[in-house]
Enzyme design. Sequence first.
Site, PDB file in Angstrom:
ATOM      1  N   ASP A 156       0.823  -1.203   0.000  1.00  0.00           N
ATOM      2  CA  ASP A 156       0.000   0.000   0.000  1.00  0.00           C
ATOM      3  C   ASP A 156       0.862   1.260   0.000  1.00  0.00           C
ATOM      4  OD1 ASP A 156      -2.287  -1.570   0.114  1.00  0.00           O
ATOM      5  OD2 ASP A 156      -2.428  -1.468   2.302  1.00  0.00           O
ATOM      6  N   TYR A 195       6.344 -10.016   6.381  1.00  0.00           N
ATOM      7  CA  TYR A 195       6.377  -8.592   6.694  1.00  0.00           C
ATOM      8  C   TYR A 195       6.981  -8.368   8.068  1.00  0.00           C
ATOM      9  CZ  TYR A 195       3.330  -7.161   2.818  1.00  0.00           C
ATOM     10  OH  TYR A 195       2.811  -6.891   1.575  1.00  0.00           O
TER      11      TYR A 195
END
EC number: 5.4.99.12
Length: 295
Positions: free
Chosen positions: A67, A125
């Site tokens: 994002d 992540y």
Amino acid sequence: MFPNSKVELPKSTPVRRIGLSVQYEGSNFCGWQRQPQAVSVQQVLEDAISQLDPQRPIQAVAAGRTDAGVHAAGQVVHFDCCGPIPAERWAPALNGRLPSTIRVREAVARPASWHACHSAIYRRYRYTIYNGRRPNLFLTPWSWHRYQVRLDETMMQIALEGLLGLQDFSAFQRTGSRRAHARTTIQEVKIERQGDLIMIEIQASGFLYGMVRLLMGQLVALGEHRLNLETFERRWKEKRRQEVKEAAPAQGLCLLRAGYEEDIFSKGGWYDCQPRYSLGANDPPLDPPSAPESS
């Protein structure tokens, strides 16, 4: 010739697939994916590739669609080309045309059957929280500063471990997702404190739209004892998306790497290349949080 313009190719022109290990500092990008009237990592990378191989339209495919504001230490990308540049020369050639906020660490030849997204068996992540008293300018672009209380990372670890396995994570999916379902498998979780820094790693077969940042917002509420474990578990198990309101800011999130059945890149060019931070002497620790709120 304009980038991505299409010309007729001789039938004998061979098409080759190239895999890239890519880093980017995401602060000034709208995310990985092309967006109208915004600058994306995909657009900038495709334009650079097209300068070197203008013979065919270029589409760069990524393992994960990060994002806006999210960083990547080991994003994996593939594209098809038909020019004469050897695979190993693509990295320096692209770095000479890319802005300093995007770096290609390694380029390798891949078979046409290999796909950066569909062939991946996991994505990993890391979310970084700066839990110190004073602001630190050099950590601001890479972490979420939480200075009110000392986070209870033990509570956060317990909550993370309860998420392992194949689960429905509808509570951690932002609106606008195109996925047919919200099930995914969390394979590994890890939380580590180094002085005033807390690093949370989560590895899964795939992630929902906005999943990691929504989850991190809930974990910080747990660590600050604004939320208890029972309420946290009820929210995600009962898919209470409307109660999951706070998303962690984008700058603390980094795509560490995507993994495949075989090693694609050398370990030095791909594995965990986000730096570990050292702050030197730490301030006195923050006060511990008060008792968790009752449900």
